[in-house]
Structures are given as C-alpha cells and as structure tokens.
Design an enzyme around this catalytic site. Structure first.
Site, PDB file in Angstrom:
ATOM      1  N   TYR A 142       0.857  -1.188   0.000  1.00 32.33           N
ATOM      2  CA  TYR A 142       0.000   0.000   0.000  1.00 32.33           C
ATOM      3  C   TYR A 142       0.887   1.230   0.000  1.00 32.33           C
ATOM      4  O   TYR A 142       1.841   1.310   0.774  1.00 32.33           O
ATOM      5  CB  TYR A 142      -0.885  -0.010   1.247  1.00 32.33           C
ATOM      6  CG  TYR A 142      -1.784   1.195   1.406  1.00 32.33           C
ATOM      7  CD1 TYR A 142      -2.829   1.441   0.515  1.00 32.33           C
ATOM      8  CD2 TYR A 142      -1.592   2.094   2.447  1.00 32.33           C
ATOM      9  CE1 TYR A 142      -3.667   2.546   0.670  1.00 32.33           C
ATOM     10  CE2 TYR A 142      -2.430   3.196   2.617  1.00 32.33           C
ATOM     11  CZ  TYR A 142      -3.460   3.418   1.721  1.00 32.33           C
ATOM     12  OH  TYR A 142      -4.289   4.506   1.891  1.00 32.33           O
ATOM     13  N   ASP A 237       9.202   2.863  -0.364  1.00 36.08           N
ATOM     14  CA  ASP A 237       8.149   3.435   0.466  1.00 36.08           C
ATOM     15  C   ASP A 237       8.399   2.989   1.901  1.00 36.08           C
ATOM     16  O   ASP A 237       8.084   1.861   2.287  1.00 36.08           O
ATOM     17  CB  ASP A 237       6.767   2.988  -0.022  1.00 36.08           C
ATOM     18  CG  ASP A 237       5.650   3.614   0.814  1.00 36.08           C
ATOM     19  OD1 ASP A 237       5.956   4.209   1.874  1.00 36.08           O
ATOM     20  OD2 ASP A 237       4.487   3.508   0.412  1.00 36.08           O
ATOM     21  N   LYS A 270       4.444   8.557   9.015  1.00 37.75           N
ATOM     22  CA  LYS A 270       4.260   7.925  10.321  1.00 37.75           C
ATOM     23  C   LYS A 270       5.274   8.367  11.391  1.00 37.75           C
ATOM     24  O   LYS A 270       5.098   9.426  11.964  1.00 37.75           O
ATOM     25  CB  LYS A 270       4.167   6.409  10.143  1.00 37.75           C
ATOM     26  CG  LYS A 270       2.931   6.074   9.278  1.00 37.75           C
ATOM     27  CD  LYS A 270       2.518   4.646   9.219  1.00 37.75           C
ATOM     28  CE  LYS A 270       1.152   4.507   8.552  1.00 37.75           C
ATOM     29  NZ  LYS A 270       1.104   3.901   7.242  1.00 37.75           N
TER      30      LYS A 270
END
Ligand code: PLP
Length: 431
Positions: A142, A237, A270
C-alpha cells in the site's frame, strides 16, 4: 447499549461508516470499534474507561508511546508560537537535516502532510525526472490512496492492473503494472518486455500492509540491478518501516545484506511526524531539484512543514537517536513474537511470526507468507477470533489480518509478558 455502541451509531449518522479511515470500522473482524478518549504510554483508554495495551500505535507513529514528556513539551512550545504560517521556518530545515543525516542517499527532501501525499508526489517526480509513464508496484503493498496506486493485478502475467476502487478510471491506471511480491521470474519478464518504459518501481521493502512480509534478499538484489540497467528509479516506500524497523529504516537492513545497496527515492511518514500529520519524500539532489520552484515537476501544500508537526517530529527523532533505543525496542518486540509463538505451540495452533526493530507480524499458518496470495491463505477466521479474544483481555491488536503490529518504547517487559499470557488464555479458550 454500551457507550462504544452508541458512539458508533451516532458516528455512522454523520460520517460514512462511522470512521475517517476504513480499517477503524472493524469490518474485517466484526464487532464495535472502540472510541478512544485518551492514551498514555503503551495504553489507550476507551470511552467506557476500559484500558488496552496498544499494539497499533496510531499505525506506527507512536514509537515512543503516547504522551512522551519531551514530545509533549516541544509540541506545546511550538503551538504557543503559532500553528501555521504558510512561510518557511527554521524547524523545517532542522527536520530535513535530521532525516538526511540518518538515511544515506537522501540529499534533499520535501515535507508534506500524509504518506499518501508523499507517495503520490514521489511518483510524479519519478515520472517527471525520467520522462516515462509506466510504474510498477506489488500486490499487497500500500502506498496511500492516490488514484494511480489503487490497483490490483489483472489476470495473467504483468497485465494491465485493475482499479481497486470505484471512481478510478481504467485510463488512470493504464500505466500501472502490478506484480507479485517476491516473484523474481515475473519481475525479469516485465523488465525484459518494457524496462525502458518504466519510470519507477515502488516497493515496501518490508511490507507492512499485508501484515509482515519481507522482500527476499535475492529479489531485492535483482530488483536493484534491473532498475539500474533500465534507468528506472527504485522508490522505497518507508512510510511504515522508516525509523521503525531500524534508525536507518528498512533501507539500512537491506544495505547490510546487499553490498553497495542504494535505493533512489524514499517516502517517509508515520514515525517522522510522531503522531502529527507529517510525511516526506526525498532522494538525490539532481532528482529532487526537478521539483518546483526549481524544476518542472509541480508539488505544493498549504500545511506542508507545519511548525507544530515538525516540532513533534523533531522531538521524536531526538529520542529515537539516543544510543540503544532500537536495541531495546527490537529485543522487546522479539520477546513478544517469541512468546506468542510458544503460546500458540503450547495450544497446538499453527502459527508463525516475524519482526524487525519495533514492527512485527504474525500469521495463523505453518510458514511465513512470501506474497499477498499466501497471506490471504492463512487462517483468517482464527485471526478474527484471536483479535477479539485479545481485545476482550485488554490487548489492542490491528483489527485486520493484513496489518502489521507495533511495539513502542513505552511497552515494558511486564506488558509484553501480560500480552503473551493473554494470548495463551485466548488460544486455550479456542481463539
Ligand atoms: C500508511 C502508509 C501510507 C499512507 O500514509 P497516510 O499517511 O495514511 O496517507 C503509504 N505507504 C505505506 C507503506 C504506509 O504504511
């Protein structure tokens, strides 16, 4: 009706599904989501005053636990100076410098407000810098909900992807190829067929959006070689893994295993925001300077580099760079995974788990999955029973089989042991 139930009912009247991000609705595991009123350290407290040991940590950011005093102080001080200026601040430089110092290969970066925004911008940059349109992603990874990335594999090998969401026209994903994670043969074939058209390959190096699946070392090695040979950018990512699996992220893990390994572009989020809306993408100066105002690739954001968010991120980074931070975190996370494994074995339940730094995953199945199909083949019904067995015992795990778990620096050995004991009980009771 319980307080959580009545809040959920009220939420569903004004918010689609009652939540502002789908996984929070507990649809995968069933039951009523807990409405959290506050959190401290490793614990979250819901609207009914029930306490839960938190293994989600806001899906990764809360690596220090909730309400760390140094972070709180930094945020409060920053808030007093102003919430947002729409003009540059010194703190943005400090945060960029701090991240650049920790991740080799990142010479410049740009701050944005969410992982989605960072991934989407990195993609545009990769396409702009290479002058190519085709992008490659892997099933089960994702990268946020940008249209071009909401794609699943079509039938057959490296065919056109299909949108995974209504509202994404097929034309928008026609340049996106979706390959199987860890499938070397498929990767080779794709590059052989169209390597010169591929702008970038985007990958979660340790995939945390299909629970916990590592890219194998041969796969990662060959991926790097193929990207280099074809002028394709390798985009890591690390929104989830960055500053989570190690101070240098998953990149440092692979750089240790593969001599000379270097990704091209990085996407962070995050942990770097410490719980505030903050993310970033970065890479070599020559590529990053393709961005506006220097270059032709447009990218912008009203709240980008927000002064309160950067204060939170910087204070968080300051704590996690202290000596021994990751050693302790990794030991504690390993203690959890090992303990769960023993509990499952004692209960005669097929189980396996893995972890790196402060991130872990576990599956009800005999072996660790290597790709998304294998993740989905693990025992989902048992996972759901286990989730509720743990929740009722005050342990808050991710409410879906395909999500990773997170341990924070605020989790004590006693917390971990209590979690293992809860798991042993839950499994004994048939979870
Ligand atoms: C969470 C996540 C994103 C998206 O970040 P948001 O802040 O939720 O938009 C992107 N990539 C990965 C690997 C993630 O885990």
């Amino acid at each position: 009706m319980s307080t959580n139930e009545s809040l959920f009912e009220r939420a569903q009247r004004v918010i689609p599904g009652g939540v502002n991000s789908p996984v929070r609705a507990f649809r995968a595991v069933g039951g009523t989501p807990r409405f959290i009123s506050r959190a401290q350290g490793a614990w979250m407290i819901d609207a009914e005053g029930k306490r839960y040991l938190d293994y989600i940590g806001s899906w990764g950011p809360m690596i220090l636990g909730h309400g760390h005093p140094a972070v709180l102080e930094a945020v409060q001080r920053a808030a007093l100076d102003g919430f947002s200026f729409g003009a540059p601040t010194e703190r943005e430089i400090e945060l960029a410098e701090a991240i650049i110092a920790l991740v080799p290969g990142v010479e410049q970066l740009r701050l944005v407000s969410s992982g989605t925004e960072a991934g989407m911008s990195a993609l545009r940059l990769a396409r702009g810098a290479t002058g190519r349109s085709t992008i490659v992603k892997f099933e089960g990874c994702y990268h946020g909900h940008a249209d071009a990335l909401l794609v699943k594999a079509g039938s057959g090998l490296a065919t056109f992807g299909h949108p995974t969401s209504a509202g994404v026209p097929a034309e928008v994903v026609q340049h996106t190829r979706v390959l199987e994670y860890n499938n070397l043969a498929q990767l080779e074939e794709t590059f052989a067929a169209q390597g010169s058209e591929i702008a970038c390959v985007m990958i979660e190096p340790i995939a945390g959006n299909m629970n916990f699946v590592r890219a194998s070392v041969p796969f990662m090695t060959r991926l790097r070689e193929l990207c280099t040979a074809h002028g394709t950018l390798l985009v890591f990512d690390e929104v989830m893994t960055g500053f989570r699996v190690a101070l240098g992220g998953a990149h440092s893990v692979y750089a240790r295993l593969i001599p000379g390994f270097q990704a091209d572009l990085f996407v962070f989020g995050k942990v770097i925001g410490g719980g505030m809306p903050l993310a970033a993408f970065g890479g070599p100066k020559a590529i990053m300077q393709q961005l506006a105002p220097l270059g032709p690739v447009y990218q912008a954001g009203t709240l980008s580099g927000n002064p309160v968010a950067t204060a939170c991120g910087l204070a968080t980074l300051r704590e996690i760079t202290k000596p021994g931070f990751y050693e302790t975190l990794a030991t504690r996370t390993r203690r959890l995974v090992d303990g769960l494994t023993v509990a499952a074995r004692d209960a005669g339940v097929p189980f396996c788990g893995d972890c790196e730094g402060g991130m872990f995953g576990f599956f009800f199945g005999p072996t660790l999955p290597q790709n998304y199909t294998q993740v989905l083949a693990t025992d989902q019904a048992r996972f759901n029973r286990f989730f509720h067995g743990m929740l009722s015992r005050g342990v808050y795990l991710a409410p879906a089989l395909y999500e990773a778990g997170f341990v924070s620096a605020a989790h004590t050995d006693a917390d971990i042991d209590a979690t293992i004991e809860a798991a042993a009980q839950a499994l004994r009771d048939g979870a």
